[in-house]
Design a protein around this motif. Sequence first.
Motif, PDB file in Angstrom:
ATOM      1  N   PRO A 181      43.385  39.241  43.134  1.00 33.83           N
ATOM      2  CA  PRO A 181      42.488  38.987  44.266  1.00 33.83           C
ATOM      3  C   PRO A 181      41.049  39.327  43.887  1.00 33.83           C
ATOM      4  CG  PRO A 181      43.894  40.914  44.669  1.00 33.83           C
ATOM      5  CD  PRO A 181      44.422  40.234  43.452  1.00 33.83           C
ATOM      6  N   GLY A 182      40.140  38.427  44.216  1.00 29.78           N
ATOM      7  CA  GLY A 182      38.747  38.607  43.844  1.00 29.78           C
ATOM      8  C   GLY A 182      38.421  38.162  42.439  1.00 29.78           C
ATOM      9  N   GLY A 183      39.449  38.021  41.603  1.00 24.97           N
ATOM     10  CA  GLY A 183      39.255  37.610  40.215  1.00 24.97           C
ATOM     11  C   GLY A 183      39.004  38.786  39.302  1.00 24.97           C
ATOM     12  N   GLN A 184      39.855  38.957  38.288  1.00 21.45           N
ATOM     13  CA  GLN A 184      39.649  40.001  37.281  1.00 21.45           C
ATOM     14  C   GLN A 184      38.692  39.540  36.197  1.00 21.45           C
ATOM     15  OE1 GLN A 184      42.131  37.937  37.320  1.00 21.45           O
ATOM     16  NE2 GLN A 184      43.117  37.670  35.334  1.00 21.45           N
ATOM     17  N   ASN A 185      38.388  38.247  36.210  1.00 17.97           N
ATOM     18  CA  ASN A 185      37.375  37.686  35.306  1.00 17.97           C
ATOM     19  C   ASN A 185      36.649  36.562  36.032  1.00 17.97           C
ATOM     20  OD1 ASN A 185      38.821  35.177  34.919  1.00 17.97           O
ATOM     21  ND2 ASN A 185      40.151  36.235  33.457  1.00 17.97           N
ATOM     22  N   GLN A 186      35.746  35.922  35.339  1.00 16.28           N
ATOM     23  CA  GLN A 186      34.911  34.900  35.953  1.00 16.28           C
ATOM     24  C   GLN A 186      35.449  33.488  35.737  1.00 16.28           C
ATOM     25  OE1 GLN A 186      33.923  37.061  33.519  1.00 16.28           O
ATOM     26  NE2 GLN A 186      32.948  38.628  34.786  1.00 16.28           N
ATOM     27  N   GLY A 187      36.592  33.365  35.075  1.00 23.08           N
ATOM     28  CA  GLY A 187      37.097  32.061  34.672  1.00 23.08           C
ATOM     29  C   GLY A 187      37.960  31.386  35.715  1.00 23.08           C
ATOM     30  N   TRP A 188      38.219  30.093  35.497  1.00 18.12           N
ATOM     31  CA  TRP A 188      39.046  29.296  36.411  1.00 18.12           C
ATOM     32  C   TRP A 188      40.470  29.824  36.495  1.00 18.12           C
ATOM     33  CZ3 TRP A 188      38.455  28.283  31.323  1.00 18.12           C
ATOM     34  CH2 TRP A 188      39.592  27.964  30.602  1.00 18.12           C
ATOM     35  N   HIS A 189      40.957  30.392  35.403  1.00 20.00           N
ATOM     36  CA  HIS A 189      42.373  30.761  35.331  1.00 20.00           C
ATOM     37  C   HIS A 189      42.694  32.029  36.100  1.00 20.00           C
ATOM     38  CE1 HIS A 189      40.740  33.310  32.133  1.00 20.00           C
ATOM     39  NE2 HIS A 189      40.226  32.197  31.618  1.00 20.00           N
ATOM     40  N   SER A 190      41.673  32.732  36.627  1.00 21.83           N
ATOM     41  CA  SER A 190      41.952  33.853  37.533  1.00 21.83           C
ATOM     42  C   SER A 190      42.136  33.356  38.964  1.00 21.83           C
ATOM     43  CB  SER A 190      40.824  34.888  37.492  1.00 21.83           C
ATOM     44  OG  SER A 190      39.643  34.379  38.084  1.00 21.83           O
ATOM     45  N   ASP A 191      41.927  32.058  39.180  1.00 23.77           N
ATOM     46  CA  ASP A 191      42.153  31.383  40.463  1.00 23.77           C
ATOM     47  C   ASP A 191      41.384  32.035  41.616  1.00 23.77           C
ATOM     48  OD1 ASP A 191      43.211  29.355  42.059  1.00 23.77           O
ATOM     49  OD2 ASP A 191      44.963  30.548  42.633  1.00 23.77           O
ATOM     50  N   SER A 192      40.214  32.561  41.320  1.00 27.26           N
ATOM     51  CA  SER A 192      39.411  33.146  42.393  1.00 27.26           C
ATOM     52  C   SER A 192      38.571  32.098  43.104  1.00 27.26           C
ATOM     53  CB  SER A 192      38.488  34.228  41.820  1.00 27.26           C
ATOM     54  OG  SER A 192      37.529  33.646  40.946  1.00 27.26           O
ATOM     55  N   GLY A 193      38.181  31.046  42.389  1.00 25.59           N
ATOM     56  CA  GLY A 193      37.344  30.014  42.964  1.00 25.59           C
ATOM     57  C   GLY A 193      35.877  30.379  42.993  1.00 25.59           C
ATOM     58  N   ILE A 194      35.521  31.492  42.365  1.00 25.21           N
ATOM     59  CA  ILE A 194      34.125  31.914  42.311  1.00 25.21           C
ATOM     60  C   ILE A 194      33.760  32.194  40.856  1.00 25.21           C
ATOM     61  CG2 ILE A 194      34.082  32.829  44.656  1.00 25.21           C
ATOM     62  CD1 ILE A 194      34.500  35.619  43.521  1.00 25.21           C
ATOM     63  N   HIS A 195      32.525  32.643  40.653  1.00 25.92           N
ATOM     64  CA  HIS A 195      32.049  32.863  39.286  1.00 25.92           C
ATOM     65  C   HIS A 195      31.777  34.340  39.027  1.00 25.92           C
ATOM     66  CE1 HIS A 195      28.518  32.338  41.810  1.00 25.92           C
ATOM     67  NE2 HIS A 195      27.829  33.042  40.923  1.00 25.92           N
ATOM     68  N   LYS A 196      32.354  35.205  39.844  1.00 22.50           N
ATOM     69  CA  LYS A 196      32.224  36.640  39.648  1.00 22.50           C
ATOM     70  C   LYS A 196      33.605  37.277  39.650  1.00 22.50           C
ATOM     71  CE  LYS A 196      27.653  37.145  41.792  1.00 22.50           C
ATOM     72  NZ  LYS A 196      26.856  37.867  42.817  1.00 22.50           N
ATOM     73  N   ALA A 197      33.704  38.451  39.007  1.00 15.51           N
ATOM     74  CA  ALA A 197      34.966  39.192  38.977  1.00 15.51           C
ATOM     75  C   ALA A 197      34.879  40.319  40.011  1.00 15.51           C
ATOM     76  CB  ALA A 197      35.214  39.747  37.585  1.00 15.51           C
ATOM     77  N   LEU A 198      35.234  39.986  41.252  1.00 13.29           N
ATOM     78  CA  LEU A 198      35.077  40.948  42.347  1.00 13.29           C
ATOM     79  C   LEU A 198      36.177  41.991  42.391  1.00 13.29           C
ATOM     80  CD1 LEU A 198      33.825  38.720  45.312  1.00 13.29           C
ATOM     81  CD2 LEU A 198      32.508  40.014  43.614  1.00 13.29           C
ATOM     82  N   PHE A 199      37.231  41.790  41.615  1.00 11.08           N
ATOM     83  CA  PHE A 199      38.323  42.772  41.605  1.00 11.08           C
ATOM     84  C   PHE A 199      37.798  44.168  41.300  1.00 11.08           C
ATOM     85  CE2 PHE A 199      41.520  45.163  39.172  1.00 11.08           C
ATOM     86  CZ  PHE A 199      42.574  45.188  40.072  1.00 11.08           C
ATOM     87  N   TRP A 200      36.808  44.258  40.431  1.00 15.87           N
ATOM     88  CA  TRP A 200      36.302  45.559  39.991  1.00 15.87           C
ATOM     89  C   TRP A 200      35.439  46.243  41.048  1.00 15.87           C
ATOM     90  CZ3 TRP A 200      39.336  46.458  36.272  1.00 15.87           C
ATOM     91  CH2 TRP A 200      39.755  45.425  35.434  1.00 15.87           C
ATOM     92  N   ASP A 201      35.044  45.509  42.090  1.00 18.97           N
ATOM     93  CA  ASP A 201      34.145  46.047  43.110  1.00 18.97           C
ATOM     94  C   ASP A 201      34.850  46.500  44.377  1.00 18.97           C
ATOM     95  OD1 ASP A 201      31.996  45.466  41.449  1.00 18.97           O
ATOM     96  OD2 ASP A 201      31.718  43.462  42.306  1.00 18.97           O
ATOM     97  N   PHE A 202      36.158  46.241  44.488  1.00 25.46           N
ATOM     98  CA  PHE A 202      36.867  46.534  45.730  1.00 25.46           C
ATOM     99  C   PHE A 202      38.145  47.317  45.450  1.00 25.46           C
ATOM    100  CE2 PHE A 202      34.192  42.949  46.712  1.00 25.46           C
ATOM    101  CZ  PHE A 202      33.736  43.222  48.003  1.00 25.46           C
TER     102      PHE A 202
END
Length: 477
Positions: free
Chosen positions: A141-162
């Motif tokens: 959730p939020g993306g552990q990286n900025q890539g498409w394959h984290s399936d976050s749909g964004i360009h930031k890795a928000l996992f580390w912020d929440f």
Amino acid sequence: MASSTPTACLRVEGTNIVDGDGKPVILKGCATGGHTNMENFITGYPGHEHEMRRAMLGVLGKEKYDFFFDRFLEYFFTREDARFLKSLGLNCVRIPINHRHFIDDLNPSVIRPEGFALVDRIVDACAAEGLYTIIDMHTFPGGQNQGWHSDSGIHKALFWDFKDFQDRMTNLWVEIAKHYRGNTWVAGYNPMNEPADPDHVNLQAWYRRVEKEIRAVDPDHILYLDGNTYAMDFSAFKEVLPNCVYAIHDYASMGFPAGEPYLGTPEQDETLRKSYERKVEFMKAHNVPIWNGEFGPVYANPADDPNHEIVNARRYAVLGKQLTIYRADRISWSIWLYKDIGFQGMVHAAPNSPYMTLLEPFLAKKKRLGLDKWGRDDTHVGHIYTPIIQHLRDEIPKEFVDKRYPQVWKIEGHIHRVIRETLFSEIMCWEYARYFEGKTMEELDALAASFKLENCVARDGLNEILRKDAEVDAVAP
């Protein structure tokens, strides 16, 4: 069952992975990417899996949507697939998973049993053929990286912020560990695929936390820990955790369209070796095992590249050289990937299959537009993006223009991520879904069945290289 059940879980002993008798085991296998975590270049949709699924639900309605994806998940990997991989001499399958199979973002405290049923089916099929499995969490959730394959749909890795996101995934791993505790066919857990922590400290803190909590319920299984910045950087790692294997990803630019052609020169071979040695410096300094969790070239398509035989021979050659390097260090590896629509897989959907026939115009358009990051060719659209990149380079102060993490992407990579891989691709999901409009249940079943092994084409050149290497040092139970 093809092989007797291992008597104990694999474990780390010095620089080796060993079985219950203390005998070294070198894991050689592949990943089922595109299955329990779908990816755009693997099965042909644009953008991110959750966006594609939302568009498909809108077109198909709930009943047909569930039917199609249930059939896709059933057909993509079966006992026959496990038997095929075993016939090549491989002994391990990495299972990349989208966390959404286990967690509904609107009800994140409940772990869905459907996720376990899905993964169990793969683990059991592999075990029946004498194959180990590694369970890999590919999205967060939020993306552990900025890539498409984290399936976050964004360009930031928000996992580390929440912290909430971190709590959810730690809790999920505890439940997974409870479920597979004592299963000796599971070679271990890959807690996070390709992390990209901009601060280079949050990842290690989460690894310490998840290792401790997994060990509390499952003290035996190995953890396979990816390096930071897409499993390529261990420079900030400070410690070695017990019973852990450290994992790199080792893609070679010479195996991709944007890279220089591999001609086997001493200089090119030295480049391959140095890239690998840089990534494994931490492991060698601390005398721990190495696992290369992803590597492998992409391949030219005979339908649109008249030089495909020459191109692919060079791609096979670079792969062969990489395997020679790995073999010298006796490391375990998992090639990316097993099955797709013809770009990188060991097998792929046949060009005349219902799925490929239906989507032929869309796939050609998506390739022309270069929407997917993986192995794209900008021949037709490079002139569009070059002025945008130059504009930002002209206006941003030089000391900041390539400062955004990951810095290795430079400003070009970040522009493409936001414009093409996120915005453009998200909108294109609706066009992809429209191809499925009005399909009957029978037609949807045939489309999904395009990914059955019996309906796929094997990439014999690639598989023969893997078979020959697997004969060396690969140990089955």
